[in-house]
Design a protein around this motif. Structure first.
Motif, PDB file in Angstrom:
ATOM      1  N   SER A  30       0.794  -1.225   0.000  1.00 30.63           N
ATOM      2  CA  SER A  30       0.000   0.000   0.000  1.00 30.63           C
ATOM      3  C   SER A  30       0.831   1.282   0.000  1.00 30.63           C
ATOM      4  O   SER A  30       0.275   2.371  -0.079  1.00 30.63           O
ATOM      5  N   VAL A  31       2.144   1.168   0.094  1.00 30.07           N
ATOM      6  CA  VAL A  31       2.988   2.371   0.125  1.00 30.07           C
ATOM      7  C   VAL A  31       3.670   2.565  -1.222  1.00 30.07           C
ATOM      8  O   VAL A  31       3.901   1.603  -1.955  1.00 30.07           O
ATOM      9  N   PRO A  32       3.993   3.806  -1.554  1.00 29.49           N
ATOM     10  CA  PRO A  32       4.673   4.051  -2.832  1.00 29.49           C
ATOM     11  C   PRO A  32       6.057   3.396  -2.850  1.00 29.49           C
ATOM     12  O   PRO A  32       6.842   3.559  -1.930  1.00 29.49           O
ATOM     13  N   ALA A  33       6.327   2.654  -3.901  1.00 30.77           N
ATOM     14  CA  ALA A  33       7.610   1.958  -4.036  1.00 30.77           C
ATOM     15  C   ALA A  33       8.601   2.836  -4.798  1.00 30.77           C
ATOM     16  O   ALA A  33       8.210   3.595  -5.688  1.00 30.77           O
ATOM     17  N   PRO A  34       9.880   2.721  -4.453  1.00 25.94           N
ATOM     18  CA  PRO A  34      10.898   3.417  -5.253  1.00 25.94           C
ATOM     19  C   PRO A  34      10.834   2.931  -6.707  1.00 25.94           C
ATOM     20  O   PRO A  34      10.451   1.779  -6.958  1.00 25.94           O
ATOM     21  N   ILE A  35      11.211   3.775  -7.635  1.00 26.28           N
ATOM     22  CA  ILE A  35      11.089   3.401  -9.050  1.00 26.28           C
ATOM     23  C   ILE A  35      12.020   2.251  -9.435  1.00 26.28           C
ATOM     24  O   ILE A  35      11.781   1.577 -10.419  1.00 26.28           O
ATOM     25  N   TRP A  36      13.053   2.002  -8.640  1.00 28.59           N
ATOM     26  CA  TRP A  36      14.004   0.937  -8.977  1.00 28.59           C
ATOM     27  C   TRP A  36      13.712  -0.386  -8.260  1.00 28.59           C
ATOM     28  O   TRP A  36      14.489  -1.318  -8.339  1.00 28.59           O
ATOM     29  N   VAL A  37      12.563  -0.485  -7.591  1.00 28.90           N
ATOM     30  CA  VAL A  37      12.222  -1.745  -6.926  1.00 28.90           C
ATOM     31  C   VAL A  37      11.702  -2.742  -7.971  1.00 28.90           C
ATOM     32  O   VAL A  37      10.886  -2.395  -8.814  1.00 28.90           O
ATOM     33  N   PRO A  38      12.216  -3.962  -7.954  1.00 27.66           N
ATOM     34  CA  PRO A  38      11.753  -4.953  -8.937  1.00 27.66           C
ATOM     35  C   PRO A  38      10.417  -5.566  -8.505  1.00 27.66           C
ATOM     36  O   PRO A  38       9.937  -5.322  -7.393  1.00 27.66           O
ATOM     37  N   GLU A  39       9.867  -6.370  -9.369  1.00 26.87           N
ATOM     38  CA  GLU A  39       8.664  -7.125  -9.018  1.00 26.87           C
ATOM     39  C   GLU A  39       9.002  -8.039  -7.841  1.00 26.87           C
ATOM     40  O   GLU A  39      10.142  -8.476  -7.692  1.00 26.87           O
ATOM     41  N   ASN A  40       8.002  -8.359  -7.035  1.00 27.45           N
ATOM     42  CA  ASN A  40       8.241  -9.174  -5.836  1.00 27.45           C
ATOM     43  C   ASN A  40       8.875 -10.527  -6.140  1.00 27.45           C
ATOM     44  O   ASN A  40       9.708 -11.007  -5.378  1.00 27.45           O
ATOM     45  N   TRP A  41       8.514 -11.152  -7.270  1.00 29.11           N
ATOM     46  CA  TRP A  41       9.048 -12.477  -7.583  1.00 29.11           C
ATOM     47  C   TRP A  41      10.566 -12.444  -7.784  1.00 29.11           C
ATOM     48  O   TRP A  41      11.247 -13.445  -7.564  1.00 29.11           O
TER      49      TRP A  41
END
Length: 157
Positions: A30-41
């Protein structure tokens, strides 16, 4: 011994996953993710690979025990694995209870983990250079993960 190391690291991975799972689908989603965060998998795939590399590296060092003093190298390995296992519960599970302080504590764990990795890599290098090289991708991933922790710490209330 390689099997034991793989099992221990798999256990640490399973523990991290278990304490994180509900929070990944909860507050973290629910929080904004940094633009460089990958998909959870991607995290699971990368960590699985890194845990195998770390296990093989520690095993290579352990195999040298009859020819060289390896206790400092293996102690550094244990210390960094303990720190590694602390990050997920602190970052994910503590956030609902203590807010952004949890992200800052997790960042402190990252910094201690990086320091312990430098020590471990240096000790591994003295015992078996290949082991130190096998751990290098792990150190790079921890640096990357620390950058994500900083980003969350800065934006989370």
């Amino acid at each position: 011994m390689l099997g034991v190391l793989l099992a221990v690291n798999a256990g640490i991975a399973a523990f991290g996953s278990a304490v994180s799972r509900e929070h990944i689908d909860g507050w973290y989603a629910s929080v904004p993710a940094p633009i460089w965060v990958p998909e959870n998998w991607v995290f699971g795939a990368v960590w699985s690979t890194l845990y195998v590399l770390i296990s093989v590296a520690a095993w290579l060092v352990w195999r040298e025990r009859r020819r060289r003093r390896v206790s400092t190298a293996l102690t550094a390995y244990v210390v960094q694995m303990v720190l590694n296992s602390l990050w997920s519960p602190v970052f994910f599970a503590l956030y609902p209870a203590i807010g952004s302080l949890a992200t800052w504590l997790a960042l402190g764990i990252h910094m201690l983990l990086l320091l312990s990795l430098v020590v471990m890599m240096s000790e591994f290098w003295q015992v078996r250079r290949t082991a130190s090289i096998l751990v290098a991708p792990y150190a790079l991933w921890v640096i990357y993960a620390a950058s994500l922790t900083v980003a969350y710490a800065v934006v989370l209330p």
